[in-house]
Design a protein around this motif. Structure first.
Motif, PDB file in Angstrom:
ATOM      1  N   GLY A 243       0.810  -1.209   0.000  1.00  0.00           N
ATOM      2  CA  GLY A 243       0.000   0.000   0.000  1.00  0.00           C
ATOM      3  C   GLY A 243       0.842   1.257   0.000  1.00  0.00           C
ATOM      4  N   GLY A 244       2.138   1.097   0.260  1.00  0.00           N
ATOM      5  CA  GLY A 244       3.031   2.237   0.283  1.00  0.00           C
ATOM      6  C   GLY A 244       3.054   2.939   1.627  1.00  0.00           C
ATOM      7  N   GLU A 245       3.849   3.999   1.682  1.00  0.00           N
ATOM      8  CA  GLU A 245       4.120   4.724   2.918  1.00  0.00           C
ATOM      9  C   GLU A 245       3.786   6.199   2.695  1.00  0.00           C
ATOM     10  OE1 GLU A 245       6.802   6.422   4.886  1.00  0.00           O
ATOM     11  OE2 GLU A 245       7.732   4.842   6.104  1.00  0.00           O
ATOM     12  N   VAL A 246       4.329   7.108   3.507  1.00  0.00           N
ATOM     13  CA  VAL A 246       4.138   8.546   3.278  1.00  0.00           C
ATOM     14  C   VAL A 246       5.395   9.184   2.688  1.00  0.00           C
ATOM     15  CG1 VAL A 246       2.436   8.767   5.123  1.00  0.00           C
ATOM     16  CG2 VAL A 246       4.865   9.166   5.634  1.00  0.00           C
ATOM     17  N   ASP A 247       6.496   8.453   2.698  1.00  0.00           N
ATOM     18  CA  ASP A 247       7.769   8.931   2.170  1.00  0.00           C
ATOM     19  C   ASP A 247       7.806   8.671   0.664  1.00  0.00           C
ATOM     20  OD1 ASP A 247      10.629   8.486   1.314  1.00  0.00           O
ATOM     21  OD2 ASP A 247      11.010   9.158   3.366  1.00  0.00           O
TER      22      ASP A 247
ATOM     23  N   SER B 215      -0.985   0.013  -8.162  1.00  0.00           N
ATOM     24  CA  SER B 215      -1.623   1.115  -8.887  1.00  0.00           C
ATOM     25  C   SER B 215      -1.995   2.252  -7.943  1.00  0.00           C
ATOM     26  CB  SER B 215      -2.852   0.619  -9.638  1.00  0.00           C
ATOM     27  OG  SER B 215      -3.772  -0.018  -8.753  1.00  0.00           O
ATOM     28  N   GLY B 216      -2.304   1.927  -6.690  1.00  0.00           N
ATOM     29  CA  GLY B 216      -2.625   2.964  -5.718  1.00  0.00           C
ATOM     30  C   GLY B 216      -1.444   3.869  -5.440  1.00  0.00           C
ATOM     31  N   ILE B 217      -0.226   3.304  -5.430  1.00  0.00           N
ATOM     32  CA  ILE B 217       0.972   4.119  -5.228  1.00  0.00           C
ATOM     33  C   ILE B 217       1.212   4.999  -6.451  1.00  0.00           C
ATOM     34  CG2 ILE B 217       3.435   4.100  -4.705  1.00  0.00           C
ATOM     35  CD1 ILE B 217       3.109   1.406  -3.400  1.00  0.00           C
ATOM     36  N   ALA B 218       0.972   4.449  -7.635  1.00  0.00           N
ATOM     37  CA  ALA B 218       1.121   5.263  -8.847  1.00  0.00           C
ATOM     38  C   ALA B 218       0.212   6.491  -8.781  1.00  0.00           C
ATOM     39  CB  ALA B 218       0.796   4.414 -10.076  1.00  0.00           C
ATOM     40  N   GLN B 219      -1.010   6.307  -8.330  1.00  0.00           N
ATOM     41  CA  GLN B 219      -1.933   7.427  -8.190  1.00  0.00           C
ATOM     42  C   GLN B 219      -1.458   8.406  -7.112  1.00  0.00           C
ATOM     43  OE1 GLN B 219      -4.802   8.218  -9.919  1.00  0.00           O
ATOM     44  NE2 GLN B 219      -4.767  10.116  -8.690  1.00  0.00           N
ATOM     45  N   TRP B 220      -0.845   7.875  -6.071  1.00  0.00           N
ATOM     46  CA  TRP B 220      -0.363   8.691  -4.950  1.00  0.00           C
ATOM     47  C   TRP B 220       0.588   9.782  -5.434  1.00  0.00           C
ATOM     48  CZ3 TRP B 220       4.280  10.018  -2.788  1.00  0.00           C
ATOM     49  CH2 TRP B 220       4.284  10.458  -1.459  1.00  0.00           C
TER      50      TRP B 220
ATOM     51  N   LEU C  73       6.882   1.211  -5.677  1.00  0.00           N
ATOM     52  CA  LEU C  73       6.194   1.209  -6.965  1.00  0.00           C
ATOM     53  C   LEU C  73       6.967   0.361  -7.972  1.00  0.00           C
ATOM     54  CD1 LEU C  73       3.877   2.399  -8.701  1.00  0.00           C
ATOM     55  CD2 LEU C  73       5.416   4.308  -9.223  1.00  0.00           C
ATOM     56  N   ALA C  74       8.272   0.576  -8.041  1.00  0.00           N
ATOM     57  CA  ALA C  74       9.091  -0.190  -8.987  1.00  0.00           C
ATOM     58  C   ALA C  74       9.167  -1.661  -8.586  1.00  0.00           C
ATOM     59  CB  ALA C  74      10.488   0.413  -9.063  1.00  0.00           C
ATOM     60  N   ASN C  75       9.388  -1.929  -7.307  1.00  0.00           N
ATOM     61  CA  ASN C  75       9.514  -3.320  -6.860  1.00  0.00           C
ATOM     62  C   ASN C  75       8.204  -4.082  -7.039  1.00  0.00           C
ATOM     63  OD1 ASN C  75      12.203  -3.015  -6.146  1.00  0.00           O
ATOM     64  ND2 ASN C  75      11.745  -2.430  -4.038  1.00  0.00           N
TER      65      ASN C  75
END
Length: 324
Positions: free
Chosen positions: A127-131, A150-155, A139-141
């Motif tokens: 889901g990713g982080e705030v950094d 895809s949620g990180i890409a939108q972030w 995103l790459a990994n």
């Protein structure tokens, strides 16, 4: 061939993680040759050693971004100590950058979804982080390992600053972009776009690229002064640190992906890279970023670095080919 024979032979006498890239990008070897070398990453040398450190739950060092035993208040985290580079995200970054076939890590994405949480608020791994740097890596990994990121890409579109870049300190109120944060974000976006074939992030990526290009990759926009001496300091592994070598290498990848000529605003940074080349065609390792590692993969400071020489030779060959 894009390097003198003696230099090329020196670069080819390397671990498979570097050798296959030299074969492909500098020696012009047939695809079957460099692909065979690349396949050896999983079974020998640096790749095999790093894979051997993976935990049964698919993490490395028991943690997402920091080892499970990391003492955030201890001497290891003090000024000048450096952060550890052994945990899951850094290990995945390294294996991906080296070119490991993602199929070797089959099941890792699912296991990390079940077992790994970010040290920040226990957020789920994919889901990713705030950094933004951490999100760029993730995103790459994720794109590499087949996770839904895809949620990180939108972030990244939602958190792009008004000047076009990103800053990991946005959560502390920063509204001005960082060279480090912007480049790490761009690298993640480009890898995602290339691997997934999703061009919906292209506009966000191009805006981020403009932030660096407008500053010639090395200067403040307000007064034209060098943003810091670190822009022309070269060290491998690159880690999260910015340098014009790391940046121009990114813009090479982006231009090849977009089928574009080199942007003329790269010229000053390219010449800074050229000036750092020694008469024998090599680049020196200038420092090591401090912090815990599984093992060293390059020479100590002051010695000619095969990794830096590969990157430096490759970007100059790309630039010079376009400029006659």
């Amino acid at each position: 061939m894009t390097a003198p024979e003696g230099l090329l032979n020196w670069l080819l006498d390397s671990d498979a993680t570097l050798r296959w890239q030299v074969e492909r990008d500098l020696a012009g070897a047939p695809r079957e040759v460099w692909e065979a070398t690349r396949a050896r990453i999983a079974t020998e040398g640096f790749g095999r050693r790093l894979l051997a450190h993976q935990d049964p739950d698919a993490q490395w060092a028991g943690g997402a971004f920091f080892p499970a035993d990391f003492d955030f208040g201890g001497p290891e985290s003090g000024e000048g100590a450096g952060q550890p580079w052994t945990a899951t995200t850094w290990s995945l970054n390294t294996l991906r950058d080296w070119g490991l076939d993602a199929r070797v890590l089959a099941g890792t994405a699912e296991q990390l979804a079940a077992n790994s949480r970010w040290e920040y608020d226990g957020l789920p791994y994919w889901g990713g982080e705030v950094d933004c740097c951490i999100n760029g890596y993730t995103l790459a990994n994720g794109a590499w390992l087949g996770a839904d990121v895809s949620g990180i890409a939108q972030w990244f579109g939602d958190h792009q600053l008004a000047d076009g870049g990103w800053n990991c300190e946005w959560v502390e109120g920063s509204t001005r972009s960082s060279f480090h944060s912007t480049l790490n974000s761009l690298k993640g976006l480009l890898y995602y776009e290339t691997a997934i074939g999703d061009d919906t992030v292209c506009g966000v990526r191009r805006t981020g690229e403009a932030y660096l290009l407008e500053r010639r990759l090395m200067r403040r926009l307000a007064d034209g002064e060098l943003v810091g001496p670190w822009v022309t300091g070269f060290a491998y592994p690159f880690r999260w640190f910015y340098s014009v070598l790391k940046a121009v290498d990114y813009f090479r990848d982006a231009a090849l992906h977009d089928n574009r000529a080199p942007d003329p605003r790269l010229a000053e940074s390219v010449e800074a890279i050229r000036r750092a080349r020694r008469p024998d065609g090599t680049w020196l390792q200038e420092r090591r970023h401090p912090g815990r590692v599984w093992f060293e993969v390059d020479v100590p400071p002051g010695e000619p670095s095969k990794w830096l020489t590969f990157y430096g030779t490759r970007v100059l060959a790309w630039w010079d080919a376009a400029h006659g």
